[in-house]
Design a protein around this motif. Structure first.
Motif, PDB file in Angstrom:
ATOM      1  N   ASP A  78       0.809  -1.161   0.005  1.00 15.96           N
ATOM      2  CA  ASP A  78      -0.216   0.085  -0.076  1.00 15.96           C
ATOM      3  C   ASP A  78       0.956   1.343  -0.058  1.00 15.96           C
ATOM      4  N   ARG A 150      -5.656   8.223  -5.454  1.00 15.66           N
ATOM      5  CA  ARG A 150      -6.937   7.586  -6.384  1.00 15.66           C
ATOM      6  C   ARG A 150      -7.779   8.770  -6.793  1.00 15.66           C
ATOM      7  N   ASP A 215      -2.662  -0.217  -5.600  1.00 12.18           N
ATOM      8  CA  ASP A 215      -2.160  -2.012  -5.397  1.00 12.18           C
ATOM      9  C   ASP A 215      -3.493  -2.341  -5.801  1.00 12.18           C
ATOM     10  N   SER A 217      -5.239  -5.356  -4.648  1.00  9.24           N
ATOM     11  CA  SER A 217      -5.653  -6.458  -3.985  1.00  9.24           C
ATOM     12  C   SER A 217      -6.722  -7.304  -3.983  1.00  9.24           C
TER      13      SER A 217
HETATM   14 MG    MG Z   1      -4.262  -0.996  -1.448  1.00  9.19          MG
END
Ligand code: MG
Ligand code: ATP
Ligand code: TPS
Length: 321
Positions: A78, A150, A215, A217
């Motif tokens: 992260d 983001r 990332d 996940s």
């Molecule tokens: Mg993440």
């Protein structure tokens, strides 16, 4: 000692001290007091992830060293996704009293090895008895040249991925079925021992035109909309040349659409990013593992020319991909 069980919290802390140094240039008060005290940059990137027995891993097919590694790796990932450099972490551990020292030694060694690789200091944590092994880690780091957030994409941006997708899902499927283990070594490795892409994240934060990153996940299907600004969509293409041959073999054997399978596969801890179109070639030049996934659109999602409804991993959903 190896076949023994841990009889006190002090025993456990002594074991932790064997694997994690308790001094660091940034620590003025180390583990052992009510709080640790450390120097830090003017802003910190901070994140927490849980790693829970029978939810994220099983002791039947994870080596203890891989459990220790992955519990920390998913947290460091992260930080990598924000372009940050890891600095330190805190470890909250539910350690069922029936788990022997011979489990905890390699567990701590696997975690300590990854911590040393990234020069991460363990500042403290907590211990408790409980029913399942549960590892809760909070990690923090220094922001890189820019923060890769983001929700800042614009229509026409190029979406790209750094790393492979779909491999950890194959690894999970094979390990859960307990069959054909020898045919899928790379995918099994990807599931039990993912490497966080710290260097790639740091590079990305220094490149022009990069709008943001995260990332992967829970799988691209779940994670692409999380990267996009609200309401946006994406036209996506899964280039067969970026799919690992073991994934292709697994999908063929199970009669699965491999592009869709890769879009739904979680836990590869690859990075997903967006960049202004004129800068994508620079990303590809500087980070050779980067490949183009698609383009940000005004709304709706498609894969290889067909409209799709998205579905990735969700802990509380009854439908699982
Ligand atoms: Mg993440
Ligand atoms: N229990 C909680 N309390 C407060 N905030 C939370 C809690 N759980 C999650 N969040 C916040 O919600 C956001 C999404 O959490 P999530 O764990 O899904 O992160 P992610 O990066 O998308 O996934 P992953 O942790 O698997 O990489 C994060 O900003 C996180 O800090
Ligand atoms: C035994 C077992 N069953 C299922 C899975 C699959 N799984 C669990 S959590 C997760 C998403 C990432 O976690 P999070 O969202 O908590 O970061 C996925 C894909 C697994 N790893 N092990």
């Amino acid at each position: 000692m190896n076949d023994a069980f841990i009889h006190s919290e002090d025993d456990f802390l002594a074991l932790i001290n064997r694997y994690f140094p308790n001094e660091h240039k940034e620590l003025s008060i180390a583990r052992g007091d009510d709080c640790a005290v450390f120097a830090c940059p003017p802003s910190l990137c901070v994140t927490t992830d849980l790693f829970v027995e029978d939810v994220h891993f099983r002791t039947s097919y994870f080596a203890p060293a891989d459990i220790g590694h992955k519990a920390l790796a998913v947290n460091v990932s992260d930080l990598a996704a924000m372009g940050a450099v890891p600095l330190g972490f805190s470890l909250a551990l539910v350690a069922p009293r029936g788990v022997p020292v011979s489990f905890w030694e390699p567990f701590l060694q696997g975690m300590a090895h990854l911590a040393a690789t990234h020069d991460l200091v363990l500042t403290g944590g907590d211990l408790s008895d409980g029913d399942k092994i549960t590892v809760g880690i909070t990690v923090w780091g220094a922001p890189g040249q820019r923060v890769l957030a983001r929700g800042r994409t614009r229509i026409g941006d190029v979406l790209f991925v750094i790393g492979r997708v779909g491999m950890a899902r194959v690894g999970l499927g094979v390990l859960e079925a307990g069959q054909d283990l020898d045919a899928f070594p790379a995918c099994i490795r990807q599931h039990v021992h993912p490497e966080p892409l710290v260097e790639q994240g740091r590079l990305l934060a220094a490149l022009p035109g990069v709008r943001g990153a995260m990332d992967i996940s829970d799988g691209l299907e779940q994670d692409v909309p999380r990267l996009l600004a609200p309401g946006q969509g994406a036209t996506m293409f899964m280039d067969p040349s970026v799919i690992h041959p073991e994934v292709t073999m697994y999908c063929a054997r199970h009669h699965l659409n491999q592009a869709r399978f890769c879009l739904r596969g979680g836990e590869d801890y690859a990075l997903l990013g967006a960049v202004e179109p004129e800068y994508f070639e620079i990303v590809r030049e500087r980070i050779p593992e980067a490949w183009k996934l698609g383009i940000v659109t005004a709304n709706g999602f498609s894969l290889d020319g067909t409209g799709i409804r998205l579905q990735g991993f969700d802990h509380f959903s009854h439908e699982q991909p």
